[in-house]
Design an enzyme around this catalytic site. Sequence first.
Site, PDB file in Angstrom:
ATOM      1  CG  HIS A  32     -29.002 -19.023 -35.530  1.00  0.00           C
ATOM      2  ND1 HIS A  32     -27.806 -19.371 -35.803  1.00  0.00           N
ATOM      3  CD2 HIS A  32     -29.712 -18.190 -36.554  1.00  0.00           C
ATOM      4  CE1 HIS A  32     -27.740 -19.293 -37.091  1.00  0.00           C
ATOM      5  NE2 HIS A  32     -28.797 -18.506 -37.568  1.00  0.00           N
ATOM      6  CD  GLU A  33     -33.259 -17.154 -35.948  1.00  0.00           C
ATOM      7  OE1 GLU A  33     -33.033 -15.735 -36.343  1.00  0.00           O
ATOM      8  OE2 GLU A  33     -33.296 -17.916 -36.707  1.00  0.00           O
ATOM      9  CG  HIS A  46     -29.503 -13.422 -37.163  1.00  0.00           C
ATOM     10  ND1 HIS A  46     -28.314 -13.202 -37.542  1.00  0.00           N
ATOM     11  CD2 HIS A  46     -29.875 -14.614 -37.242  1.00  0.00           C
ATOM     12  CE1 HIS A  46     -28.007 -14.315 -38.273  1.00  0.00           C
ATOM     13  NE2 HIS A  46     -28.936 -15.558 -37.884  1.00  0.00           N
TER      14      HIS A  46
END
Length: 420
Positions: free
Chosen positions: A18-19, A22
């Site tokens: 997820h990170e 980003h």
Amino acid sequence: MTTIIAFIFVFGLIVFFHELGHFLFAKRAGIMVKDFSIGFGPKIFAYRKKETQYTIRLLPIGGYVRMAGEDGEEIELKPGYRVGLELTPEETVSKIIVNGKDQYVNAQPIEVSLCDLEKELFIEGYEDYDDTKKVRYQVERDALVIDGKIETMITPYDRSFNAKSLGNRAMTIFAGPLFNFILAILIFTALAFVQGGVPSTDNTLGNVLPDGAAAEAGLKKGDEVLSINGKETKSWTDIVQNVSENPGKTLDFKIERDGKTQDIDVKPATQKENGKDVGKIGVETPMDSSFTAKITNGFTQTWNWIVQIFTILGNMFTGGFSLDMLNGPVGIYTSTQQVVQYGFMTVLNWTAVLSINLGIVNLLPLPALDGGRLMFFLYELVRGKPIDPKKEGIIHFAGFALLMVLMILVTWNDIQRAFF
């Protein structure tokens, strides 16, 4: 101990992807990423490379990517500040020492009169604190501000989150949930290759168990079931349904084998499932081992789970909401404890499903979530200008507070279900 390791692996992998989404899209847009952190709480491991600090923290239940300009931080050197400057051979500033100047013996003392560390990148002031020696230096784009033991890299405005186009900002935020879906696709695809194929929907028989009713009747793997008791069968689901509904009753299977059609009588055994008699003949689901089936399995499985989860969410809101419908970290840990018993492949499958869940939850249009931020971008697109940052900050803070309250309630509910 196995459950703890599995829990850390599952959560760590999901949060990392997820990170990472980003992070990669921020880098792609030219946004400075100051922190890439997996977990919350005290640091276990920290490593700095160029402008980014990478950390692993004690509690593996989340993470964050801190981008320049995202949290409104600003380095401000007001007129009258006395600082030390470390200069490059080209007479540009590489370090600005606010506190701890005695540790930098070669630093040039200066009293600041004017400073811009975002756009024009300069510092102007009086050398040796003498108002007759006014100087002006250009500041390096990667200059550090030293405040005791804390080192902070300056943020040129063009490297900040808010300086980027609406499209780049939106994609950077959307990339987190997107990478959760990508992780699920990768896992489901890998499982298809490891397991030798994917379940097929064809009306053919898979492995025939040696002691089952199908084996006794003479059915074989690969037989195509054309009809049962004269009722046409077009899929594996049709076969299962016909057998399940007729426990202990002889069924006429019309099959095709090696290009020839024949009829075989099969009497399903009777088994109890959820207190109900169902028929079983001892045949496994057929597997499609083609390369195409394996490579597309990740996409089809992920899409099917997305549809299923949205259906469940819809039922939650239309059929009445209850905390029992939600799981927090404790509930997920308890579920992981059960999944671990079935082996590593099942843990991987569980990881993929959780990753899809996290991606969807983060896309919900709620303040403090990625979906909430995307809604603000939509508002900006329609209105032509962004909402006041202070108002947006208040809304996100309120949303975060409500989410924390909900998390506490869900966790308490999980504990009661697990231990009481």
